[in-house]
Scaffold this active site. Structure first.
Site, short mmCIF file in Angstrom:
data_model
loop_
_atom_site.label_atom_id
_atom_site.label_comp_id
_atom_site.label_asym_id
_atom_site.label_seq_id
_atom_site.Cartn_x
_atom_site.Cartn_y
_atom_site.Cartn_z
N GLU A 1 -6.28 -10.66 -1.14
CA GLU A 1 -7.02 -10.49 0.12
C GLU A 1 -8.53 -10.46 -0.15
OE1 GLU A 1 -5.46 -7.26 2.49
OE2 GLU A 1 -3.41 -7.65 1.86
N GLU B 1 0.79 -1.24 0.00
CA GLU B 1 0.00 0.00 0.00
C GLU B 1 0.82 1.29 0.00
OE1 GLU B 1 -2.49 -0.52 3.48
OE2 GLU B 1 -3.76 -1.95 2.44
C1 GLA Z 1 -4.92 -4.54 4.38
C2 GLA Z 1 -3.71 -5.36 4.76
C3 GLA Z 1 -4.08 -6.64 5.44
C4 GLA Z 1 -5.23 -6.48 6.39
C5 GLA Z 1 -6.39 -5.88 5.67
C6 GLA Z 1 -7.64 -5.82 6.49
O1 GLA Z 1 -5.48 -4.86 3.22
O2 GLA Z 1 -2.87 -5.65 3.69
O3 GLA Z 1 -2.97 -7.11 6.13
O4 GLA Z 1 -4.82 -5.70 7.48
O5 GLA Z 1 -5.98 -4.57 5.28
O6 GLA Z 1 -7.49 -5.22 7.71
#
Ligand code: GLA
Length: 361
Positions: free
Chosen positions: A246, A141
């Site tokens: 994710e 990110e």
């Molecule tokens: C982000 C992070 C994850 C997790 C998610 C949800 O996407 O990469 O590790 O913390 O948020 O909380």
């Protein structure tokens, strides 16, 4: 009651020739306390990610203290079941302790000192699992919605090449591990273009990036499936594998993520109902919409199976879903394929059906 007894095939068999299929594990699963959750993992998944235990604040909570207990168990669990083991994540603005960026007297570190700290962390953590963790989310990110690099301690103190350095250190620490860049909201054109530019810049600096992770924290109606597909196609210009890292589909109303995290009880009853419409269970109509959404997502992933190497869900069952506590604590969300009792939801059947009834040829 476990899904093991059900007659449904395992997801990992269904997608065997397409991509790896994974889930993020929490502590209860890693320590074997969540028996039913673990049974689902063993039956359905051939890749695992750590939900939290390899984040900096967990694995390296104090300057001179690492805590590898849970991470050692996580890796041993993956090896026991012959799964692909993913590491998440090395350099991130979040879930990283404040001490990382300051010296003993609380003054901001200089560039060289922070680089040394980053290198030590990466060498210690990646080095410990050398040859055992298959791939790492090296940077998580780093890009903002306007396409700029996110302001954070790493950028402020080191400068833009903090990403180059993170990849270089990780490569040195385990030359055979795959190294990934992981990002969310890449369906937005500006952010997606910035991502592609960033990866090209890294490559121009001699960095080998082995994969791009699109997080996939999506909703029932958002983003439109055409934007999901466009993202996959555009990222494929980079000619490196991509992963959905994710995946989950929230069914609750969107609440601005950038605003401060709040407790549901802080709202008046009407607003509580608005933001938490299904406290006692998911109505059939929404269950059906969720199944349809998963079906269209997997149809798209299958169409682009040549570009996608892994699809990982952010959790095993709804009981552990982070979306029930972020950004509003105290809600009931239903984003995964298994419910709070670890039973398969219609969405699981829809995903399997999509895979088995795909057009071949
Ligand atoms: C982000 C992070 C994850 C997790 C998610 C949800 O996407 O990469 O590790 O913390 O948020 O909380």
């Amino acid at each position: 009651m476990t899904d093991i007894s059900s007659s449904l095939p395992g997801l990992k068999e269904v997608f065997e020739d397409d991509f790896r299929i994974g889930a993020a594990l929490n502590l209860d699963q890693i320590y074997g306390r969540d028996h039913e959750g673990l049974a689902i993992v063993v039956k359905h998944f051939n890749s695992i990610s750590p939900e939290n235990i390899l984040k900096w604040e967990e694995v390296h909570p104090e300057p001179d203290r690492y805590d590898f207990e849970a991470a050692d168990r996580y890796v041993a669990l993956g090896e026991k079941h012959n799964m692909q083991i993913i590491g998440h994540c090395l350099v991130w603005f979040f879930q990283t302790p404040d001490w990382v960026f300051v010296d003993k007297s609380g003054k901001p570190l200089g560039r060289e000192a922070l680089l040394e700290r980053m290198r030590d962390h990466i060498f210690t953590v990646v080095g410990r699992y050398k040859g055992r963790i298959h791939g790492w989310d090296v940077v998580n990110e780093a890009i903002m919605m306007d396409g700029s690099l996110r302001k954070c301690g790493w950028l402020d103190i080191i400068g833009e090449d903090y990403l180059v350095k993170a990849f270089e250190y990780a490569r040195e620490a385990d030359p055979d591990a795959e190294l990934y860049y992981n990002e969310y909201d890449t369906e937005h054109p500006i952010k997606r273009e910035a991502l592609i530019r960033l990866i090209r810049r890294l490559q121009d600096s001699g960095v080998r990036v082995d994969g791009i992770g699109t997080q996939g924290h999506w909703f029932l109606d958002y983003p439109p499936i055409a934007d999901v597909e466009k993202t996959i196609v555009e990222i494929s210009q980079l000619k490196i594998p991509q992963m959905i890292t994710e995946l989950d589909v929230g069914v609750l109303p969107f609440y601005p993520v950038d605003s401060k995290m709040v407790d549901l009880s802080a709202f008046d009853p009407k607003t509580q109902k608005k933001y938490n419409p299904y406290p006692d269970g998911l109505p059939d109509a929404v269950q059906k919409k969720l199944a349809e959404r998963y079906s269209e997502l997997f149809a798209t992933f299958l169409k682009h199976r040549d570009k996608i190497s892994r699809v990982t869900f952010w959790g095993v069952h709804d009981k552990q879903a982070w979306r029930s506590y972020l950004p509003i604590r105290g809600r009931a969300d239903y984003p995964l394929l298994f419910d709070r009792q670890c039973q398969p939801k219609p969405a699981l059947g829809a995903v399997i059906k999509t895979a088995l009834s795909r057009e071949t040829g």
